[in-house]
Design a protein around this motif. Sequence first.
Motif, mmCIF file in Angstrom:
data_model
loop_
_atom_site.group_PDB
_atom_site.id
_atom_site.type_symbol
_atom_site.label_atom_id
_atom_site.label_comp_id
_atom_site.label_asym_id
_atom_site.label_seq_id
_atom_site.Cartn_x
_atom_site.Cartn_y
_atom_site.Cartn_z
ATOM 1 N N SER A 100 0.831 -1.206 0.000
ATOM 2 C CA SER A 100 0.000 0.000 0.000
ATOM 3 C C SER A 100 0.864 1.253 0.000
ATOM 4 C CB SER A 100 -0.927 -0.009 1.223
ATOM 5 O OG SER A 100 -1.836 -1.081 1.170
ATOM 6 N N ALA A 101 1.928 1.249 0.797
ATOM 7 C CA ALA A 101 2.816 2.409 0.877
ATOM 8 C C ALA A 101 3.528 2.655 -0.449
ATOM 9 C CB ALA A 101 3.838 2.203 1.996
ATOM 10 N N GLN A 102 3.967 1.587 -1.108
ATOM 11 C CA GLN A 102 4.645 1.724 -2.397
ATOM 12 C C GLN A 102 3.706 2.269 -3.472
ATOM 13 O OE1 GLN A 102 6.029 -2.392 -2.635
ATOM 14 N NE2 GLN A 102 8.146 -1.652 -2.746
ATOM 15 N N ARG A 103 2.480 1.790 -3.479
ATOM 16 C CA ARG A 103 1.533 2.230 -4.502
ATOM 17 C C ARG A 103 1.211 3.705 -4.324
ATOM 18 N NH1 ARG A 103 -2.218 -2.401 -6.872
ATOM 19 N NH2 ARG A 103 -1.984 -0.900 -8.551
ATOM 20 N N LYS A 104 1.041 4.136 -3.087
ATOM 21 C CA LYS A 104 0.834 5.558 -2.808
ATOM 22 C C LYS A 104 2.052 6.369 -3.223
ATOM 23 C CE LYS A 104 0.307 8.849 0.998
ATOM 24 N NZ LYS A 104 0.119 9.007 2.468
ATOM 25 N N GLU A 105 3.236 5.883 -2.864
ATOM 26 C CA GLU A 105 4.484 6.596 -3.161
ATOM 27 C C GLU A 105 4.655 6.846 -4.653
ATOM 28 O OE1 GLU A 105 9.338 5.784 -3.087
ATOM 29 O OE2 GLU A 105 7.958 4.384 -2.090
ATOM 30 N N TRP A 106 4.445 5.812 -5.471
ATOM 31 C CA TRP A 106 4.711 5.959 -6.902
ATOM 32 C C TRP A 106 3.616 6.742 -7.615
ATOM 33 C CZ3 TRP A 106 9.107 5.597 -9.385
ATOM 34 C CH2 TRP A 106 10.143 4.908 -8.771
ATOM 35 N N PHE A 107 2.379 6.639 -7.153
ATOM 36 C CA PHE A 107 1.331 7.488 -7.734
ATOM 37 C C PHE A 107 1.650 8.958 -7.477
ATOM 38 C CE2 PHE A 107 -2.504 10.029 -7.154
ATOM 39 C CZ PHE A 107 -3.126 9.871 -8.388
ATOM 40 N N MET A 108 2.001 9.270 -6.236
ATOM 41 C CA MET A 108 2.286 10.660 -5.890
ATOM 42 C C MET A 108 3.585 11.152 -6.533
ATOM 43 S SD MET A 108 -0.304 11.720 -4.369
ATOM 44 C CE MET A 108 0.427 13.365 -4.194
ATOM 45 N N LYS A 109 4.549 10.242 -6.745
ATOM 46 C CA LYS A 109 5.774 10.640 -7.436
ATOM 47 C C LYS A 109 5.459 11.052 -8.873
ATOM 48 C CE LYS A 109 10.519 9.247 -8.462
ATOM 49 N NZ LYS A 109 11.562 8.216 -8.280
ATOM 50 N N GLY A 110 4.578 10.307 -9.529
ATOM 51 C CA GLY A 110 4.167 10.676 -10.878
ATOM 52 C C GLY A 110 3.477 12.021 -10.893
ATOM 53 N N TYR A 111 2.590 12.235 -9.919
ATOM 54 C CA TYR A 111 1.849 13.496 -9.864
ATOM 55 C C TYR A 111 2.762 14.671 -9.524
ATOM 56 C CZ TYR A 111 -1.576 17.021 -8.633
ATOM 57 O OH TYR A 111 -2.302 18.194 -8.569
ATOM 58 N N ASN A 112 3.615 14.497 -8.535
ATOM 59 C CA ASN A 112 4.447 15.611 -8.072
ATOM 60 C C ASN A 112 5.580 15.948 -9.032
ATOM 61 O OD1 ASN A 112 3.014 16.110 -5.657
ATOM 62 N ND2 ASN A 112 4.105 14.463 -4.608
ATOM 63 N N SER A 113 6.143 14.943 -9.694
ATOM 64 C CA SER A 113 7.287 15.188 -10.574
ATOM 65 C C SER A 113 6.863 15.729 -11.934
ATOM 66 C CB SER A 113 8.098 13.905 -10.774
ATOM 67 O OG SER A 113 7.379 12.974 -11.577
ATOM 68 N N GLY A 114 5.775 15.202 -12.474
ATOM 69 C CA GLY A 114 5.360 15.594 -13.817
ATOM 70 C C GLY A 114 6.387 15.240 -14.870
ATOM 71 N N ASP A 115 7.232 14.239 -14.571
ATOM 72 C CA ASP A 115 8.348 13.896 -15.465
ATOM 73 C C ASP A 115 8.357 12.391 -15.707
ATOM 74 O OD1 ASP A 115 10.711 13.617 -16.858
ATOM 75 O OD2 ASP A 115 12.011 14.242 -15.193
ATOM 76 N N ILE A 116 8.048 11.987 -16.931
ATOM 77 C CA ILE A 116 7.977 10.559 -17.247
ATOM 78 C C ILE A 116 9.309 9.848 -17.030
ATOM 79 C CG2 ILE A 116 8.516 10.850 -19.703
ATOM 80 C CD1 ILE A 116 6.449 8.625 -20.274
ATOM 81 N N LYS A 117 10.396 10.580 -17.113
ATOM 82 C CA LYS A 117 11.722 9.974 -16.966
ATOM 83 C C LYS A 117 12.005 9.536 -15.534
ATOM 84 C CE LYS A 117 13.839 12.438 -20.879
ATOM 85 N NZ LYS A 117 12.601 13.125 -21.331
ATOM 86 N N GLN A 118 11.195 9.951 -14.586
ATOM 87 C CA GLN A 118 11.417 9.578 -13.184
ATOM 88 C C GLN A 118 10.615 8.329 -12.791
ATOM 89 O OE1 GLN A 118 11.559 12.617 -10.178
ATOM 90 N NE2 GLN A 118 11.947 14.233 -11.678
ATOM 91 N N GLY A 119 10.041 7.657 -13.764
ATOM 92 C CA GLY A 119 9.194 6.508 -13.473
ATOM 93 C C GLY A 119 9.862 5.156 -13.667
ATOM 94 N N ASN A 120 11.185 5.076 -13.532
ATOM 95 C CA ASN A 120 11.874 3.797 -13.719
ATOM 96 C C ASN A 120 11.818 2.968 -12.447
ATOM 97 O OD1 ASN A 120 13.426 1.650 -14.468
ATOM 98 N ND2 ASN A 120 15.305 2.812 -14.833
ATOM 99 N N THR A 121 10.727 2.255 -12.262
ATOM 100 C CA THR A 121 10.564 1.418 -11.072
ATOM 101 C C THR A 121 11.417 0.152 -11.165
ATOM 102 O OG1 THR A 121 8.646 0.393 -12.137
ATOM 103 C CG2 THR A 121 8.236 2.240 -10.644
ATOM 104 N N PHE A 122 11.965 -0.142 -12.322
ATOM 105 C CA PHE A 122 12.768 -1.352 -12.522
ATOM 106 C C PHE A 122 14.222 -1.155 -12.106
ATOM 107 C CE2 PHE A 122 9.199 -1.655 -15.392
ATOM 108 C CZ PHE A 122 8.809 -2.973 -15.296
ATOM 109 N N GLN A 123 14.598 0.072 -11.794
ATOM 110 C CA GLN A 123 15.992 0.381 -11.492
ATOM 111 C C GLN A 123 16.493 -0.389 -10.271
ATOM 112 O OE1 GLN A 123 16.681 4.575 -11.114
ATOM 113 N NE2 GLN A 123 18.864 4.411 -11.470
ATOM 114 N N GLN A 124 15.586 -0.591 -9.308
ATOM 115 C CA GLN A 124 15.976 -1.304 -8.080
ATOM 116 C C GLN A 124 16.300 -2.777 -8.350
ATOM 117 O OE1 GLN A 124 12.588 -1.527 -5.419
ATOM 118 N NE2 GLN A 124 11.175 -1.531 -7.149
ATOM 119 N N LEU A 125 15.902 -3.296 -9.521
ATOM 120 C CA LEU A 125 16.144 -4.708 -9.834
ATOM 121 C C LEU A 125 17.549 -4.933 -10.376
ATOM 122 C CD1 LEU A 125 12.758 -5.519 -11.636
ATOM 123 C CD2 LEU A 125 13.345 -5.885 -9.227
ATOM 124 N N ARG A 126 18.215 -3.861 -10.774
ATOM 125 C CA ARG A 126 19.529 -4.006 -11.423
ATOM 126 C C ARG A 126 20.660 -4.078 -10.428
ATOM 127 N NH1 ARG A 126 18.191 0.648 -15.985
ATOM 128 N NH2 ARG A 126 16.592 -0.537 -17.055
#
Length: 282
Positions: free
Chosen positions: A256-282
């Motif tokens: 629940s915390a992650q889903r809230k975090e990433w929704f709000m990150k999309g809203y607050n940043s307004g920058d599609i380039k900040q949406g790399n959620t796969f980066q933590q897998l590398r």
Amino acid sequence: MKWTNDRSDNVDDRRGLGGGGMAVGGGLGTIIIAAIVFFLGGDPSAILSSGGGSTQQTEQRELSKEELNVRSFIQMITKENEQTWTEIFAENNMQYKPAKVVLFESATSSGCGTAQAAMGPFYCPADQSVYMDMSFFKELQTKFGAKVTEFTIAYVMAHEMGHHVQNLLGVLNETHNARQSGRYSESELNKISVATELQADFYAGLWARYSNERESFLEPGDLESAVEAAEAVGDDNIQKRSQGYVNQESFTHGSSAQRKEWFMKGYNSGDIKQGNTFQQLR
């Protein structure tokens, strides 16, 4: 939220149509299956094409005034998604191809197999369409504790449109290949699935930011209702309600915390380039 005057022609309303349908059985098994596949990303064909119901005839009926109003709302949200993503793609020197939205009740056919109401809203990459049975939102409120508003519905649609964006960008193809490769453990595949879902939440937040800047349709409490819906379908909340305990290793959609975090990150940043959620897998 405030309504706009925009409407899309890419909405296929199959509610009220006569013909063959699939009768879906109830009970705990259905609830658990629905919990697992809520907001399904990637290729849901294996789940959707599995049996479990019997064919029945349904009579054609006229849609109620309320149902027609729902159609108009979905057409509006679909158009706002089309306008926003066309703009974002153009800013990044790409061309956006709109998705179709299919409204249905109980069951219908899709490019990924039989779509059933118990599956919740989902995106089918095979026919690039979002499938929605509106009864899902009653389930969201009664079984998972979210207060449903118009913007709750808008968030769910934006999340599914986020999967369409992933499909256009090749993300879903990469995750599908990863699942088919045999190179990853179940735990690793779960993490890939979580990253896929959280990115769709990020895109939903990004959509809300762009669309509100263009239309000024957000009203007090709208963002909060979207966040509440995102938290309601977090893996930890779903597991607590369906099985009484949380197993983080089996998460496929994010907490629940992650889903809230990433929704709000999309809203607050307004920058599609900040949406790399796969980066933590590398």
